[in-house]
Design a protein around this motif. Structure first.
Motif, PDB file in Angstrom:
ATOM      1  N   ASN A 270       0.886  -1.157   0.000  1.00  0.00           N
ATOM      2  CA  ASN A 270       0.000   0.000   0.000  1.00  0.00           C
ATOM      3  C   ASN A 270       0.933   1.218   0.000  1.00  0.00           C
ATOM      4  O   ASN A 270       1.642   1.461   0.979  1.00  0.00           O
ATOM      5  CB  ASN A 270      -0.864  -0.067   1.271  1.00  0.00           C
ATOM      6  N   THR A 272       0.531   4.364   0.164  1.00  0.00           N
ATOM      7  CA  THR A 272       0.285   5.403   1.182  1.00  0.00           C
ATOM      8  C   THR A 272       0.942   5.006   2.496  1.00  0.00           C
ATOM      9  O   THR A 272       1.644   5.798   3.142  1.00  0.00           O
ATOM     10  CB  THR A 272      -1.238   5.573   1.413  1.00  0.00           C
ATOM     11  N   TRP A 273       0.722   3.765   2.873  1.00  0.00           N
ATOM     12  CA  TRP A 273       1.351   3.247   4.102  1.00  0.00           C
ATOM     13  C   TRP A 273       2.873   3.311   3.969  1.00  0.00           C
ATOM     14  O   TRP A 273       3.564   3.761   4.882  1.00  0.00           O
ATOM     15  CB  TRP A 273       0.892   1.805   4.355  1.00  0.00           C
TER      16      TRP A 273
HETATM   17  C1  LIG Z   1      -3.385   2.227   2.713  1.00  0.00           C
HETATM   18  O1  LIG Z   1      -2.750   2.729   3.876  1.00  0.00           O
HETATM   19  C2  LIG Z   1      -3.363   3.889   4.373  1.00  0.00           C
HETATM   20  C3  LIG Z   1      -2.454   4.452   5.485  1.00  0.00           C
HETATM   21  O2  LIG Z   1      -2.054   3.448   6.350  1.00  0.00           O
HETATM   22  C4  LIG Z   1      -4.761   3.578   4.824  1.00  0.00           C
HETATM   23  O3  LIG Z   1      -5.406   4.719   5.349  1.00  0.00           O
HETATM   24  C5  LIG Z   1      -5.548   3.032   3.628  1.00  0.00           C
HETATM   25  O4  LIG Z   1      -6.845   2.620   4.030  1.00  0.00           O
HETATM   26  C6  LIG Z   1      -4.822   1.871   2.998  1.00  0.00           C
HETATM   27  N1  LIG Z   1      -5.473   1.503   1.738  1.00  0.00           N
HETATM   28  C7  LIG Z   1      -5.936   0.303   1.486  1.00  0.00           C
HETATM   29  C8  LIG Z   1      -6.499   0.087   0.147  1.00  0.00           C
HETATM   30  O5  LIG Z   1      -5.881  -0.595   2.320  1.00  0.00           O
END
Ligand SMILES: *[C@@H]1O[C@H](CO)[C@@H](O)[C@H](O)[C@H]1NC(C)=O
Ligand SMILES: *[C@@H]1O[C@H](CO)[C@@H](O)[C@H](O)[C@H]1NC(C)=O
Ligand SMILES: *[C@@H]1O[C@H](CO)[C@@H](O)[C@H](O)[C@H]1NC(C)=O
Length: 278
Positions: A270, A272-273
């Motif tokens: 992910n 963003t993570w």
């Molecule tokens: C990806 O990570 C972010 C931050 O940790 C989180 O808010 C988001 O829901 C995640 N996306 C998915 C598709 O799991």
């Protein structure tokens, strides 16, 4: 392969000049294929000391070393692996044969071995088995890569002196990190190339010396580092877990020595993570 042996046997018999080799090959034809092996064993006669300590070397005056290599039948390999553990402090076995048809087992006795390596030994069962509630304070290196273990060795939690545990290239499906709670000096934990679907931590675990953790090439979909207290962790391999998107509880502050993760790597990060932890 059996065709090739048949030719060797025929030629040997025809010319009658192969001596012992022919006998060996004919013996093998009767009792199955031959497997390459190589092993070293150090025996120490003076067994009055109990627990292993950093820097231990078998004293020359009371120890002797055996090193052998060759090709043996499955039965001969089994016999080699059933060496007498009472006086042995080090045993290192390896093979470069295809060992799919070898079916070996090993039971580790308490407070005997300092180092045990069984690499590609066709090992299907490994137990650390001794009576009562005694723990082991000698075994510092347990390395059994390239075997067919489907479960973590029974009794693993009784090893208190471990510095290195190598179970890579086996068939493990789960691993519970809390089983190493007493192995507080462990430095390397190698679990790559298994079939791990879970790498669990049920309660807080503090492994102050662990600097290398390899759980790459498994089948992890989730991973939770919240309960890991691993201040010296430096080398952390988690690549090739194709469905792994995040690691719960991970942060740079908690694992300052780990360099980070490859954003274009072989996991399903992910992004963003990933940006939040790099
Ligand atoms: C990806 O990570 C972010 C931050 O940790 C989180 O808010 C988001 O829901 C995640 N996306 C998915 C598709 O799991
Ligand atoms: C074992 O057999 C292989 C061929 O099958 C041969 O190349 C090798 O030299 C043998 N090793 C020993 C130690 O006899
Ligand atoms: C194993 O070694 C010990 C110590 O040298 C000896 O007392 C014992 O008889 C041996 N056991 C076997 C089965 O050979």
């Amino acid at each position: 392969m059996s065709v090739a042996w048949w030719i060797v046997v025929t030629v040997g018999v025809t010319f009658g000049t192969f001596g012992g080799d022919v006998a060996a090959v004919q013996g093998a034809a009767k009792s199955g294929p031959l497997y390459h092996y190589e092993y070293s064993r150090i025996q120490e006669e003076d067994q009055r000391w109990k627990c292993w300590n950093e820097g231990y070397r078998p004293p020359k005056a009371t120890s002797n070393k055996v090193h052998e290599l060759g090709n043996g039948t499955a039965t001969e390999l089994q016999r080699i692996l059933r060496f007498n553990q009472s006086s042995t402090v080090l045993f290192m076995f390896s093979s470069n044969s295809d060992n799919q048809n070898l079916h070996n087992e090993c039971t580790i006795e308490a407070n005997k071995l300092v180092r045990l390596t069984l690499d590609n030994a066709g090992l299907e069962k490994l137990e650390i088995s001794f009576p009562g509630t005694e723990n082991d304070c000698r075994l510092a290196d347990l390395s059994v890569p390239r075997n067919r273990l489907t479960v973590v060795p029974l009794g693993l939690e009784r090893l208190t002196a471990l510095r290195k545990l190598d179970l890579s290239y086996n068939l493990l499906e789960s691993f519970n990190l809390n089983q190493l709670a007493k192995a507080t000096g462990i430095k390397q934990l190698l679990l790559s190339h298994n079939r791990l679907e879970s790498f669990l931590t049920a309660e807080l675990i503090a492994l102050d010396s662990l600097h290398k953790l390899d759980i790459s090439n498994n089948r992890l979909r989730t991973l939770d580092a919240t309960l890991w207290n691993l201040p010296r962790l430096e080398t952390f391999h988690v690549d090739h877990n194709r469905h792994l998107a995040t690691i719960a509880g991970w942060s740079r502050v908690r694992f300052p020595l780990v360099k980070g993760f490859d954003p274009t790597g072989t996991n399903n990060w992910n992004q963003t993570w990933l940006k939040s932890v790099q």
